[in-house]
Design an enzyme around this catalytic site. Structure first.
Site, short mmCIF file in Angstrom:
data_model
loop_
_atom_site.label_atom_id
_atom_site.label_comp_id
_atom_site.label_asym_id
_atom_site.label_seq_id
_atom_site.Cartn_x
_atom_site.Cartn_y
_atom_site.Cartn_z
N ARG A 65 -3.57 39.92 -45.13
CA ARG A 65 -2.06 40.28 -44.62
C ARG A 65 -1.19 39.03 -44.59
O ARG A 65 -0.18 39.12 -44.82
CB ARG A 65 -2.39 40.47 -42.94
CG ARG A 65 -1.34 40.98 -42.34
CD ARG A 65 -1.51 41.37 -40.75
NE ARG A 65 -0.26 42.10 -40.30
CZ ARG A 65 0.05 41.44 -39.08
NH1 ARG A 65 -0.36 40.27 -38.53
NH2 ARG A 65 1.27 41.89 -38.27
N HIS A 69 2.60 39.20 -45.92
CA HIS A 69 3.68 38.72 -45.10
C HIS A 69 4.30 37.62 -45.77
O HIS A 69 5.70 37.30 -45.75
CB HIS A 69 3.34 38.30 -43.64
CG HIS A 69 3.32 39.69 -43.04
ND1 HIS A 69 3.50 39.23 -41.57
CD2 HIS A 69 2.71 40.73 -43.22
CE1 HIS A 69 2.91 40.61 -40.86
NE2 HIS A 69 2.68 41.64 -41.85
N ASN A 97 5.10 38.21 -36.95
CA ASN A 97 4.09 37.03 -37.32
C ASN A 97 3.52 36.53 -36.14
O ASN A 97 2.34 35.86 -36.14
CB ASN A 97 4.68 36.16 -38.44
CG ASN A 97 4.83 36.72 -39.64
OD1 ASN A 97 4.53 37.57 -40.01
ND2 ASN A 97 6.02 36.10 -40.27
N HIS A 196 -5.31 48.50 -44.54
CA HIS A 196 -6.07 48.77 -43.16
C HIS A 196 -7.09 49.52 -42.96
O HIS A 196 -7.42 49.95 -41.82
CB HIS A 196 -4.56 49.53 -42.65
CG HIS A 196 -3.61 48.83 -42.16
ND1 HIS A 196 -2.26 49.38 -42.08
CD2 HIS A 196 -2.93 47.45 -42.47
CE1 HIS A 196 -1.31 48.71 -41.98
NE2 HIS A 196 -1.74 47.56 -42.15
C1 HEM Z 1 3.09 49.85 -44.85
C2 HEM Z 1 3.40 49.03 -44.05
C3 HEM Z 1 2.70 48.09 -43.17
C4 HEM Z 1 2.88 48.02 -41.67
C5 HEM Z 1 3.78 48.82 -41.02
C6 HEM Z 1 1.75 47.21 -41.41
C7 HEM Z 1 1.75 46.90 -39.68
C8 HEM Z 1 0.73 46.26 -39.47
C9 HEM Z 1 0.34 45.79 -38.04
C10 HEM Z 1 1.33 46.33 -36.77
C11 HEM Z 1 -0.95 45.14 -37.60
C12 HEM Z 1 -1.33 44.66 -36.51
C13 HEM Z 1 -0.83 43.45 -36.21
C14 HEM Z 1 -1.18 42.99 -34.91
O1 HEM Z 1 -1.88 43.40 -34.15
O2 HEM Z 1 -0.71 41.59 -34.37
C15 HEM Z 1 -1.23 45.04 -39.02
C16 HEM Z 1 -2.67 44.59 -39.51
C17 HEM Z 1 -2.98 44.47 -40.79
N1 HEM Z 1 -2.37 44.58 -41.68
FE1 HEM Z 1 -0.79 45.70 -42.16
N2 HEM Z 1 1.11 46.76 -42.29
C18 HEM Z 1 1.42 47.28 -43.36
C19 HEM Z 1 1.17 47.11 -44.67
C20 HEM Z 1 0.10 45.98 -44.90
C21 HEM Z 1 -0.19 45.73 -46.42
C22 HEM Z 1 0.54 46.06 -47.55
C23 HEM Z 1 -1.31 44.94 -46.13
C24 HEM Z 1 -2.04 44.02 -47.06
C25 HEM Z 1 -2.13 44.34 -48.77
C26 HEM Z 1 -1.65 44.84 -44.85
C27 HEM Z 1 -2.77 44.19 -44.26
C28 HEM Z 1 -3.09 44.11 -43.08
C29 HEM Z 1 -4.30 43.73 -42.65
C30 HEM Z 1 -5.65 43.37 -43.30
C31 HEM Z 1 -4.22 43.77 -41.09
C32 HEM Z 1 -5.32 43.28 -40.10
C33 HEM Z 1 -5.05 41.66 -39.96
C34 HEM Z 1 -6.03 40.98 -38.82
O3 HEM Z 1 -7.10 41.52 -38.53
O4 HEM Z 1 -6.11 39.77 -38.84
N3 HEM Z 1 -0.73 45.64 -44.16
N4 HEM Z 1 -0.58 45.54 -40.06
#
Ligand code: HEM
Ligand SMILES: *[C@@H]1O[C@H](CO)[C@@H](O)[C@H](O)[C@H]1NC(C)=O
Ligand SMILES: *[C@@H]1O[C@H](CO)[C@@H](O)[C@H](O)[C@H]1NC(C)=O
Length: 321
Positions: A65, A69, A97, A196
């Site tokens: 992630r 970002h 972030n 995700h």
């Molecule tokens: C399509 C639009 C996307 C939205 C709206 C989105 C939104 C989010 C949100 C809200 C979270 C949770 C953050 C939190 O609770 O603090 C999250 C977690 C995550 N996102 Fe996304 N995301 C998107 C695309 C992506 C992309 C493109 C990737 C990587 C290629 C990604 C990888 C991840 C990962 C791996 C997590 C978990 C991180 C952790 O456990 O520390 N996301 N995302």
């Protein structure tokens, strides 16, 4: 006479500078960038990531992630790693972030090891690109060849981070537009969202969905409501993919088909719109998802890099030199 010569040189420099900068900006990333300069960099990153993911599988998700970002905010230039300074407010404390992106100390530890082996040679931006690739593979996902030669930004922008990263309430149209703004197709967007399939999210990011959305599996909504109350528990975590939260597989797409996307934005990919057919394909074809994800990661990793003499190779990922 000496003054005239200096003036002449300065004029030449001023005229040439934009041309050289143009050439540098166009210098493409390459797979062999460190072959001679730092032949061990890839094995150092891989070993450090293996250790981090073994200690805590979620760290793989967190680093993946972090790379997303970084790339979406002024390109893959390690700007996300810069701490705030007196002269700029950086990205770490931007809305998407703050209290959310994690793993900075893992990148610091890798950077320290890389500096011991090849001082002042490998950029933080390239370390993050390699670490994200290894994170996916260590969690059971695909691997790919990383193009290298990115340089590190001298500054970071909180407002750019707030403006360029999609939020969990986004509509399909917004997602397509925001990825399109970065040169990524709807298909890239749907493949990249498969990230995700790993990691965790805070209650505050999916509360609206589990209480107010119509297109949600009621069994799933009730389950999530148990640890994400209406009026408290903002920071309580839930797995984004409830089935296999630590495996980089295609379960994410099956979740969408049973209305178990955790974010509103996730479920938008399977809600009667243009991405439904692709979601269905990925849900039944793990190899197709893996191949498309890898391709899209290479594309995302090439968003507006600094190259040539642009930016710098930071010695400490948290601060410009
Ligand atoms: C399509 C639009 C996307 C939205 C709206 C989105 C939104 C989010 C949100 C809200 C979270 C949770 C953050 C939190 O609770 O603090 C999250 C977690 C995550 N996102 Fe996304 N995301 C998107 C695309 C992506 C992309 C493109 C990737 C990587 C290629 C990604 C990888 C991840 C990962 C791996 C997590 C978990 C991180 C952790 O456990 O520390 N996301 N995302
Ligand atoms: C690494 O390189 C930088 C910049 O060239 C230099 O200032 C620093 O002293 C070097 N550190 C080590 C440990 O060699
Ligand atoms: C809702 O989730 C349950 C439990 O995971 C599952 O058995 C069921 O098939 C899902 N319902 C729909 C309509 O997809």
């Amino acid at each position: 006479m000496a003054t005239a010569a200096v003036r002449c040189l300065l004029t030449v420099a001023v005229v040439l500078a934009p041309l050289l900068a143009g050439a540098d900006a166009g210098r493409p990333l390459s797979t062999g960038f460190y072959n001679k300069k730092c032949p061990n960099v890839q094995s150092i990153v891989r070993a450090a990531m293996a250790q981090a993911v073994t200690a805590e599988p979620r760290m793989g998700a967190s680093i993946l992630r972090m790379f997303f970002h970084d790339c979406f905010v002024n390109g893959c230039d390690a700007s996300i790693l810069l701490d705030d300074t007196a002269s700029f407010t950086g990205e770490k404390n931007a809305g998407p972030n703050a209290n959310s992106v994690r793993g900075y100390e893992v990148i610091d530890a890798i950077k320290t090891q890389v500096e011991v082996s090849c001082n002042a040679t490998v950029s933080c931006a390239d370390i993050l690109a390699l670490a994200a690739r290894d994170a996916v593979n260590l969690l059971g996902g695909p691997t790919w060849t990383v193009y290298l030669g990115r340089r590190d930004a001298l500054t970071a922008s909180q407002s750019a981070a707030n403006a360029n990263l999609p939020g969990p309430g986004s509509s399909l149209a917004t997602l397509i537009t925001m990825f399109g703004n970065k040169g990524l197709s709807p298909r890239d967007m749907t493949a990249l969202s498969g990230a995700h399939t790993v990691g965790q999210a805070r209650c505050s990011t999916f509360r609206d969905r589990i209480y107010n959305d119509a297109n949600i599996n009621t069994t799933f909504a009730s389950l999530r409501q148990q640890t994400c109350p209406q009026a408290s528990g903002d920071a309580t975590l839930a797995p984004i993919d409830a089935q296999t939260p630590e495996a980089f597989d295609n379960a994410y797409y099956r979740n969408l088909m049973s209305k178990q996307g955790l974010f509103h934005s996730d479920q938008e990919l399977f809600n009667g719109g243009s991405q439904d057919a692709l979601v269905k394909k990925y849900s039944g074809n793990a190899a197709m998802f893996a191949a498309d994800f890898a391709k899209a990661m290479v594309k995302m990793g090439a968003i507006s890099p600094l190259t040539g003499t642009q930016g710098e190779v930071r010695l400490n990922c948290r601060n410009a030199n």
